[in-house]
Design an enzyme around this catalytic site. Structure first.
Site, PDB file in Angstrom:
ATOM      1  N   LEU A  20       0.809  -1.214   0.000  1.00 39.56           N
ATOM      2  CA  LEU A  20       0.000   0.000   0.000  1.00 39.56           C
ATOM      3  C   LEU A  20       0.845   1.267   0.000  1.00 39.56           C
ATOM      4  CD1 LEU A  20      -2.832  -1.099   2.469  1.00 39.56           C
ATOM      5  CD2 LEU A  20      -2.857  -1.126  -0.032  1.00 39.56           C
ATOM      6  N   ASP A 251      -0.074  -9.284  -4.550  1.00 42.10           N
ATOM      7  CA  ASP A 251       1.221  -8.604  -4.612  1.00 42.10           C
ATOM      8  C   ASP A 251       1.093  -7.301  -5.399  1.00 42.10           C
ATOM      9  OD1 ASP A 251       3.897  -8.080  -4.138  1.00 42.10           O
ATOM     10  OD2 ASP A 251       4.640  -9.374  -5.733  1.00 42.10           O
ATOM     11  N   HIS A 255       3.982   1.594  -8.544  1.00 42.25           N
ATOM     12  CA  HIS A 255       5.066   2.555  -8.763  1.00 42.25           C
ATOM     13  C   HIS A 255       4.550   3.592  -9.754  1.00 42.25           C
ATOM     14  CE1 HIS A 255       8.310   0.322  -6.765  1.00 42.25           C
ATOM     15  NE2 HIS A 255       7.884  -0.772  -7.371  1.00 42.25           N
TER      16      HIS A 255
END
Length: 348
Positions: A20, A251, A255
């Protein structure tokens, strides 16, 4: 011939592996997880890793502050294992209900893992304490030696780290996270009830050809890296079999666009917006929708010793258009499957 189902109703799922982040990124991505999942195991690899109870409490509050009104969501916090971690601090966090599990990153295996563990021996007292507590160990299962090919890191980890560890601590609960190889699929299948695995949507949907043929696709680049199609197929067969010690762990690892689309891009797929529908597509392709709810909503709580969520989620056969990008304060996020359609979507 029976018509295909138009609605999938399952107990509210959990995400047993999510990143997160923090700051503006956290505020942007949390709602995509909290809208759908009842709980999520939150990874501790911030720039300053979560290694203390106080740090975990503060981080948990920042997450909760980012959850929109009306979302029923509980973040489950994890402790980042280091060579110098105090076992008493870990135990205190577990008993106080702050730490649900602890995360083992081999040093330099992935994003923000430079503080990770250099050897199992270095943390053996901590692992022995975890075994006594019944506290799960979450493992990024790759060796990081320079002489080991990146496509072989997971298989080598099984032989040199995972199996020796489980031989020494036979009652330690271990989650082999984001498995990517037929070796890992077989290893978990052959294991006992103390061993489980999470699997991501990208490793079920794609293999390394999808990432590399016809041009490099940086938004499929994650760690562990996508493998050959024979490994992808082994993962698909594992979940399609109804194996009860494999469960949902996206997962999801956001970014910003400029950190992905660059000469040295970061690893991670931000799949939270489309993950549940993506899993449904895979299970349908494998004629395994009968096992979909268990993978998403039942197997994880069973392994962790937690109750199944009381609420429900419905997926409908209604194509979902994944946005090309998602705005950030000073950049944007390119989600997994950006610009594509997924034929199962969560009913709002």
């Amino acid at each position: 011939m029976t018509a295909p189902s138009q609605v999938l109703k399952i107990h509210r799922p959990d995400d047993w592996h999510v990143h997160l982040r923090d700051g503006d990124m956290l505020k942007t991505v949390v709602p995509y997880t909290s809208e759908i999942y009842g709980r999520a195991i939150v990874m501790p690899n911030l720039a300053s890793p979560i290694t203390t109870v106080d740090a975990a409490i503060a981080y948990r509050q920042r997450i909760l502050d980012a959850v929109p009104a009306g979302h029923d969501f509980t973040p489950l916090m994890t402790c980042y294992l280091t060579d110098s971690l105090d076992a008493d601090e870990l135990e205190r966090g577990f008993h106080e209900g702050v730490f649900t599990a602890a995360k083992l990153y081999p040093a330099n295996a992935t994003t923000n893992s430079s503080h990770g563990v250099t050897s199992i021996d270095a943390i053996m007292p901590v692992l022995e304490r975890m075994e006594k507590l019944g506290m799960p160990l979450l493992v990024h299962g790759e060796v990081t030696h320079a002489d080991v090919d990146i496509f072989d890191r997971e298989a080598r980890f099984i032989d040199t780290v995972m199996e020796p560890l489980r031989q020494r601590l036979t009652a330690l609960k271990v989650v082999f996270e984001h498995i990517t190889t037929k070796d890992a699929a077989q290893y978990v299948r052959d294991g006992n009830d103390y061993l489980a695995a999470t699997i991501t949507p990208q490793h079920l949907m794609f293999n390394r050809n999808h990432m590399l043929v016809g041009g490099i696709r940086p938004h499929l680049y994650c760690l562990p890296i996508l493998k050959r199609n024979i490994h992808q197929q082994a993962l698909r067969e594992l979940v399609a079999s109804g194996f009860t010690r494999a469960f949902l762990g996206t997962d999801s690892a956001p970014h910003s666009r400029h950190r992905k689309e660059t000469s040295c891009g970061c690893a991670g797929c931000f799949n939270a917006p489309s993950a549940l529908g993506s899993y449904a597509v895979v299970f349908e392709e494998m004629n395994a929708l009968a096992h979909f709810e268990a993978f998403c909503s039942l197997n994880g709580p069973q392994f962790y010793g937690l109750p199944v969520n009381k609420g429900w989620v419905e997926l409908v056969r209604d194509e979902q258009q994944i946005p090309e990008n998602i705005a950030l304060a000073d950049d944007s996020l390119v989600p997994f499957l950006a610009g594509e359609t997924v034929r199962w979507s969560v009913k709002k």
